[in-house]
Write an enzyme that holds these catalytic residues in place. Structure first.
Site, mmCIF file in Angstrom:
data_model
loop_
_atom_site.group_PDB
_atom_site.id
_atom_site.type_symbol
_atom_site.label_atom_id
_atom_site.label_comp_id
_atom_site.label_asym_id
_atom_site.label_seq_id
_atom_site.Cartn_x
_atom_site.Cartn_y
_atom_site.Cartn_z
ATOM 1 N NE ARG A 37 -4.057 1.803 2.511
ATOM 2 C CZ ARG A 37 -4.407 3.002 3.082
ATOM 3 N NH1 ARG A 37 -3.359 3.068 4.269
ATOM 4 N NH2 ARG A 37 -5.232 3.791 2.978
ATOM 5 C CB ILE A 63 -5.493 5.923 -0.907
ATOM 6 C CG1 ILE A 63 -5.517 4.491 -0.962
ATOM 7 C CG2 ILE A 63 -4.797 6.450 0.491
ATOM 8 C CD1 ILE A 63 -3.969 4.073 -1.029
ATOM 9 C CB SER A 64 -10.912 3.609 0.514
ATOM 10 O OG SER A 64 -11.740 4.557 -0.366
ATOM 11 C CD GLN A 65 -11.497 3.245 7.584
ATOM 12 O OE1 GLN A 65 -12.154 4.306 7.715
ATOM 13 N NE2 GLN A 65 -11.014 2.425 8.346
ATOM 14 N N PRO A 66 -8.081 0.878 4.442
ATOM 15 C CG PRO A 66 -5.826 0.191 5.031
ATOM 16 C CD PRO A 66 -6.823 1.482 5.147
#
Length: 213
Positions: A37, A63-66
């Site tokens: 990531r 970027i979206s959280q995992p």
């Protein structure tokens, strides 16, 4: 930037965190455990890349959280070689997760800056989506429809009709619906005219924009 044993260790910790939060799909967890990531983020965020947080990636996008990536991916119930349409390529991280899960990914991005960046980054990492397209996600991708799954990675004020039309019967559409806050929504296509709807609580996404091209 390299991918080191330290990064792998941080990924393993992240996977454990996602399991603790209720992610059970081993295919999802395995993909997140493999994909670096930190390579999708500005180098200034490298030390934070494996925290379960969203980060800015330019062009007013994130970027979206995992956990969000994992949650949406799990809802798709992907099988190998499933044909997936992704609306909002963004950093390319979600694209990479879907590819690593064995999906055949068609991804649309409407921010030219991000489109160009991701078009270079993914092949350099050995990740090859079926198609990366610069275009309006609200319209979907009729030329390659129907799709086994469609995933939308930005908040939509409503569910775009073309996306529903481009879903296979039995297919799954995962989309965050709402203005300031979104409800994660799953539509399963039962037949030509009927969809089964499920809702999974509040999430926060950047808005899905249209007609920018």
């Amino acid at each position: 930037m390299k991918d080191t044993n330290k990064h792998q260790g941080l990924r393993n910790q992240l996977v454990k965190q996602l399991q603790d939060k209720g992610i059970t799909d081993n295919n999802v967890l395995s993909a997140i455990g493999e994909i670096p990531r930190h390579l999708f983020l500005n180098s200034s965020f490298e030390d934070f890349a494996y925290q379960d947080k969203a980060f800015p990636i330019g062009a007013d996008q994130t970027i979206s959280q995992p956990y969000t990536v994992a949650f949406q991916s799990q809802l798709l119930e992907l099988q190998k070689n499933h044909k997936v349409l992704e609306i909002g390529t963004g950093s390319g991280y979600q694209t990479a997760v879907l590819c690593k899960m064995g999906a055949s990914v068609y991804s649309i991005e409407r921010q030219n800056e991000l489109f160009k960046k991701t078009s270079r980054l993914l092949p350099n990492m050995g990740i090859r989506p079926k198609k990366l397209i610069f275009g309006d996600g609200y319209k979907g991708l009729e030329v390659d429809a129907p799709f086994d799954s469609i995933i939308v990675t930005a908040g939509a004020p409503f569910i775009p009709q073309p996306l529903m039309a481009q879903l296979k019967i039995g297919g799954r559409l995962v989309i965050p619906v709402g203005d300031k806050e979104q409800i994660m929504t799953l539509l399963i296509r039962k037949n030509e005219t009927q969809f089964e709807k499920h809702e999974f609580g509040d999430f926060k996404f950047v808005p899905l924009l249209e007609n920018k091209n």
